[in-house]
Every structure is written in C-alpha cells, then in structure tokens.
Design a protein around this motif. Structure first.
Motif, PDB file in Angstrom:
ATOM      1  N   ALA A 185      -1.440  12.135   4.311  1.00  0.00           N
ATOM      2  CA  ALA A 185      -1.054  12.396   5.702  1.00  0.00           C
ATOM      3  C   ALA A 185       0.383  12.905   5.772  1.00  0.00           C
ATOM      4  CB  ALA A 185      -1.203  11.125   6.527  1.00  0.00           C
ATOM      5  N   LYS A 186       1.238  12.342   4.940  1.00  0.00           N
ATOM      6  CA  LYS A 186       2.651  12.732   4.967  1.00  0.00           C
ATOM      7  C   LYS A 186       2.783  14.226   4.673  1.00  0.00           C
ATOM      8  CE  LYS A 186       7.126  11.266   3.225  1.00  0.00           C
ATOM      9  NZ  LYS A 186       7.820  10.652   2.096  1.00  0.00           N
ATOM     10  N   ARG A 210       0.887  -1.162   0.000  1.00  0.00           N
ATOM     11  CA  ARG A 210       0.000   0.000   0.000  1.00  0.00           C
ATOM     12  C   ARG A 210       0.925   1.212   0.000  1.00  0.00           C
ATOM     13  NH1 ARG A 210      -2.932  -3.750  -0.189  1.00  0.00           N
ATOM     14  NH2 ARG A 210      -4.879  -4.165   0.925  1.00  0.00           N
ATOM     15  N   LEU A 223      -5.260   2.650   1.490  1.00  0.00           N
ATOM     16  CA  LEU A 223      -4.420   3.062   2.613  1.00  0.00           C
ATOM     17  C   LEU A 223      -3.205   3.866   2.156  1.00  0.00           C
ATOM     18  CD1 LEU A 223      -3.974   2.789   5.698  1.00  0.00           C
ATOM     19  CD2 LEU A 223      -2.513   0.843   5.201  1.00  0.00           C
ATOM     20  N   GLY A 224      -2.676   3.489   0.991  1.00  0.00           N
ATOM     21  CA  GLY A 224      -1.513   4.189   0.452  1.00  0.00           C
ATOM     22  C   GLY A 224      -1.820   5.667   0.250  1.00  0.00           C
ATOM     23  N   VAL A 283       2.945   2.566   2.397  1.00  0.00           N
ATOM     24  CA  VAL A 283       2.919   1.588   3.485  1.00  0.00           C
ATOM     25  C   VAL A 283       3.210   0.207   2.897  1.00  0.00           C
ATOM     26  CG1 VAL A 283       1.512   0.513   5.270  1.00  0.00           C
ATOM     27  CG2 VAL A 283       1.213   2.944   4.742  1.00  0.00           C
ATOM     28  N   ARG A 302       1.956  16.380   7.827  1.00  0.00           N
ATOM     29  CA  ARG A 302       2.638  16.153   9.111  1.00  0.00           C
ATOM     30  C   ARG A 302       3.126  17.447   9.752  1.00  0.00           C
ATOM     31  NH1 ARG A 302       4.062  10.863  10.397  1.00  0.00           N
ATOM     32  NH2 ARG A 302       5.643  11.648  11.813  1.00  0.00           N
ATOM     33  N   TYR A 355      -6.800   7.785  10.718  1.00  0.00           N
ATOM     34  CA  TYR A 355      -6.736   6.459  10.084  1.00  0.00           C
ATOM     35  C   TYR A 355      -7.909   5.568  10.485  1.00  0.00           C
ATOM     36  CZ  TYR A 355      -2.087   7.382   8.236  1.00  0.00           C
ATOM     37  OH  TYR A 355      -1.031   7.892   7.541  1.00  0.00           O
ATOM     38  N   TRP A 410      -3.887  11.311  14.789  1.00  0.00           N
ATOM     39  CA  TRP A 410      -3.637  10.364  13.694  1.00  0.00           C
ATOM     40  C   TRP A 410      -4.480   9.096  13.842  1.00  0.00           C
ATOM     41  CZ3 TRP A 410      -2.097  12.447   9.587  1.00  0.00           C
ATOM     42  CH2 TRP A 410      -1.160  13.473   9.575  1.00  0.00           C
ATOM     43  N   ALA A 419      -2.052   7.537   3.484  1.00  0.00           N
ATOM     44  CA  ALA A 419      -0.744   7.783   4.089  1.00  0.00           C
ATOM     45  C   ALA A 419       0.005   8.880   3.333  1.00  0.00           C
ATOM     46  CB  ALA A 419       0.070   6.496   4.121  1.00  0.00           C
ATOM     47  N   ARG A 420      -0.136   8.883   2.010  1.00  0.00           N
ATOM     48  CA  ARG A 420       0.556   9.914   1.215  1.00  0.00           C
ATOM     49  C   ARG A 420       0.048  11.303   1.586  1.00  0.00           C
ATOM     50  NH1 ARG A 420       0.500   6.462  -2.848  1.00  0.00           N
ATOM     51  NH2 ARG A 420      -1.462   7.222  -3.702  1.00  0.00           N
TER      52      ARG A 420
END
Ligand code: SAH
Length: 490
Positions: free
Chosen positions: A177-178, A138, A170-171, A141, A181, A201, A197, A174-175
C-alpha cells in the motif's frame, strides 16, 4: 444477595486529567548505538526485540550466553567481554541495564546518566527512564502496548487478542500500500480516499494476499479504477442517541456510526469516553445546550447540520439519552427535509430507563400504573405546567427531565392539587454512570432533600417510585467495571 446496581455514595471522582507517566513514541534507531549490559536471559529477551531494528548493537558483559555469542559471530552485534565503562555508553541512544543484579545495574545506571543516554533497567520500572512495551509486530505496522507496569498480564492478553485479530500478512499489505500511495492521490482527499483504503484493508487485500505482493498490486489497480469511477457520495445525517453516558450502554449501531463519521455534532451530555469512539480525523463539534448557561442556538445547530451534510460528509448528530426524547429532533429533521438531505434516527437508552434501572424498579406495573409520563421541568415559557391533577392520582408514575431547578415549583403544584405528602419521589443523578447518585424522598420533603444532596450532573426525578432497597443499606462500589477488569487480569 446484594443489590449492587443501587448505590448512594458518590464514587471518588476520577483524578482530573490523570497524567501519563510514560509517553509512547517510535524512536528512529537506524545506525544509532544501543548498549545492552548483561549476557544472560534478561539481555537475550531485550536483544530479540532490538535485533529487529538496524541499530548498532553492543553487548557488554563479563560472560555471555551462547545465543549472544552466536549473534556476535553472525555480525549482528558487537560483543565485549568485560565490565562496563563510561566510554562504552558514550554516544549511545539507549542503554539497557540487564545484569539482573541490583548493585551492578545501579552502577550502570550511574554511568548511563553520565553518558547522557536513556536508560532502562530490566524489571525495575521505578528507576528506568524508558520502558519497552509489549509489541505486536506486523512491520511496518507496529502496535505497542503499555500499562505503566500496572497490569503486565493484561498487556499480554491485549497482545494475544491483537495477534489473533490482525492478519498475519498485514505487514505485506501495508508495504504494498505504501508504494501505491502516490497513485491513490488520484482520488480526492478525505472521504473518497479513506473509502478506498478501507475497502483495500477490509476485504480486497485479505482476499488477495495469498498471491503475494504482485497480487496485492493488481488488486490495488483494480480497486482504484472502481473508486475513480464511483459517483460522489451524498451527505447523510444520523441522529444517534448516546444513552445515559456509559459507553457500554451505546447501541452497536451508534458505535459503528461514530466510527464511520466524518463529523460528530454532540451535546454537552455526551461524555468524552463516547466521543473518543470517533476516528481521530473526525471533526468534533460541541453544541451543548446548558440549562441556564451559555448555549449554542438551535438555529446555528440546524445550519451546521445542513452545512456539513452538503459537503458530502457522514454526519453523526449525537445526543445524550435518546434522540427522540426532549432532544428537539423534529426541528433538526425538518431543516434537513427542507434542504433535501437524507437522515436516519437511531434510538438510544433514555435517562428515564437508566434511572429506573438504577433503582431496580419498573416504570410501569400491572395494577399500579397503566400509563407513564415523561415530563420536562421547564419549557420555552419557564417552569412547565402539567396536568397536575392527573399526576397526583395514586399510583401515578412520571419521569421528570430537567427537573432539578424546578423541584420547588413541582412540589408546590403537586401539593396544591392534592398530592399525598408521602408520595414517593426519587432523584437519580448521573444515571448509568460511575458517579450515579440516588436520593429517595417524598413529596413533602423533595425540595429540601434535593437541596441537601447538592447533586451535580443531570438528574431525573422519578415521581411515584421508591428505590427497591433503601439506599443507605448499600455499600458504595469501589471500582468501575473497567477497573475491575484490570484487577481481575492481574
Ligand atoms: N435526550 C435525553 C434527554 C435530554 S434533556 C434522554 O433521552 O435522556 C436533559 C435531561 O435529561 C437532564 O436535565 C436530565 O433530567 C436528563 N438526563 C440525561 N442524562 C441523564 C443521566 N445520565 N442521568 C440522569 N438524568 C439524565
């Protein structure tokens, strides 16, 4: 039918500190040379994975399948149709020998060694320097699963389970979210940021993800506002019983609390396997009291509880067995009361229950005993005095905690007060654990039998109970449940 809950022999102790054969790492491959030697199925399977990276990929083979030729035509790899030479492997980070021919692969291995590249021989774990794990992708991830070649079927099952469990997007979550940050750093470090977080998620992102990246960014904005305006969380202490030691004998609540804890304050009786259920960032504090050995003072434990809770931490005070049985719960709770800190008590399986289960007997029985005593072998004053006369009445059952050292004293007192010499006494050490050991004895022989058995680990003395089947009739189980699962999966 065999009573497989009852066993006398100690299991072979687990090899101490068993060492990993392969250390999992994530290797940066950008612009690095990766050479795959071979042009058939095995090479294709590896290439499918390597093509996910931005490595500089070379395939060297006498002949190549059409799929590889197509990738070469698309400019995704460099294909050279001839035998492998040392020069091909020089400067390579990784070399795959995928000729599916032992002799040719061995030649390649020798060249790779000369070139100083890490080598994998497909389907030859023994001679490979690295192995490629099963992967759940992912990106960014990535979950890598390895079993050191012990159980490929199990690895595939774990992969399938994870594929099902992890959101397909999910990938993307996460992208996005990055990129957020930095903004999230507006929240204080630690718990507040983690809560943010977790909320993203857990609920917010899966709900918004169908709207794509912009919807996810909006969600993050909204969520951050919400969390910035939240009041500071109060600290909280959960007194949790860990049960006799088998992680499967934990309550679901115990598991959940461990997973959420910021600080875990634990006894010597709580095994590592259970402590590992805490998050990696959680602070683990060992305050084990060891009978007749150096221990943490109760006052220090009390102070630790207050100190951590006052920082706003979610504290789990976890004890072996049940925290309401011989675990000094009241003393710790009173200190929290005085400091105005909230707490809850989560019961666990006490050693007496685990020991009775081990011998297949009930602690109470109609017509035999209408009361059950939980006793301690020693207390603040040394060996503990009890109502000995009551204990010697026929049919009496008592579970004696911390009774190993006191065995001779117990025996003496009970005999002195008229206890029958053939009164059954059963010791259960390490109840509910793989190294559970049962010793069946009588009041006449209990102290010497205990000496002979040289039990290690915590033990319960069950007065008035014999094991349901005589222990020596039973073969020792050879595997723990977890190991059985691996074997079954193969
Ligand atoms: N709170 C714990 C008891 C703590 S007192 C409980 O509820 O079980 C420590 C004593 O508990 C040990 O000396 C031993 O008598 C008993 N004990 C704890 N875990 C045990 C286990 N797995 N097997 C046998 N006895 C155990």
């Amino acid at each position: 039918m065999r009573n497989n809950f009852l066993y006398t022999h100690q299991l072979k102790p687990k090899q101490k500190g068993r060492q990993m054969q392969h250390f999992p790492i994530f290797l940066a491959l950008e612009h690095r040379k990766v050479v795959v030697c071979g042009g058939d199925e095995a090479a294709i399977a590896k290439l499918r994975l390597i093509l996910k990276t931005t490595a500089d990929i070379h395939v060297i083979a006498q002949e190549a399948a059409s799929e590889i030729v197509k990738w070469a035509d698309e400019g995704r790899l460099t294909l050279t149709l001839r035998d492998v030479t040392l020069a091909d492997l020089q400067g390579a980070a990784l070399v795959y020998a995928a000729e599916e021919d032992a002799t040719r692969d061995a030649d390649i291995a020798a060249l790779a060694k000369q070139a100083g590249a890490l080598l994998n021989i497909v389907d030859n774990l023994q001679d490979s320097e690295f192995i490629t794990p099963a992967i759940v992708d992912r990106d960014p991830v990535t979950v890598a699963i390895g079993t050191e070649g012990a159980a490929p079927v199990l690895a595939r099952k774990i992969k399938a389970d994870l594929e099902e469990r992890l959101h397909p997007q999910l990938g993307m979550m996460a992208r996005v979210a990055k990129g957020f940050r930095k903004l999230a750093e507006a929240l204080p470090h630690g718990r507040p940021r983690r809560d943010f977080w977790t909320a993203y998620y857990g609920k917010a992102a899966p709900r918004a993800v169908d709207g794509g990246e912009s919807a996810l960014r909006d969600t993050l904005d909204g969520l951050l506002d919400q969390h910035l305006n939240r009041e500071k969380r109060d600290g909280f202490v959960s007194f949790v019983g860990a049960g006799p030691g088998d992680p499967e004998l934990l309550t679901l609540k115990a598991r959940k609390l461990l997973h959420e804890a910021d600080v875990v304050i634990h006894d010597a009786l709580v095994p590592q396997q259970i402590l590992e259920l805490a998050r990696r960032e959680a602070l683990l504090v060992d305050v084990g009291k060891r009978g007749f050995a150096p221990s943490t003072r109760q006052d220090d434990i009390n102070a630790l509880l207050v100190e951590h809770a006052q920082t706003g931490a979610q504290v789990v005070r976890i004890k072996g067995g049940d925290s309401v049985v011989f675990a000094r719960l009241d003393e710790e709770a009173e200190v929290l009361d005085a400091a105005g800190i909230d707490y809850a008590v989560v019961p666990g399986i006490t050693a007496a229950s685990a020991a009775a289960a081990a011998i297949g007997k009930s602690l109470t029985r109609r017509g035999r005993n209408s009361e059950l005593r939980l006793l301690t072998g020693h207390d603040v004053a040394g060996f503990a005095e009890q109502d000995w006369r009551a204990l010697t009445r026929p049919g009496q059952v008592a579970a004696i905690y911390m009774g190993k050292k006191a065995a001779r004293f117990l025996q003496g007192r009970l005999l002195m007060h008229g206890g029958a010499v053939d009164t059954p006494v059963t010791f259960v050490a390490n109840a509910g654990r793989p190294d559970q050991t049962i010793v069946a004895s009588t009041l006449a022989n209990m102290a010497s039998d205990l000496d002979d058995a040289a039990l290690s680990g915590p033990a319960i003395t069950l007065l008035g109970l014999t094991p349901r089947t005589l222990p020596q009739d039973l073969p020792a189980p050879e595997h723990t449940t977890h190991e059985l699962f691996e074997i079954a999966a193969e």
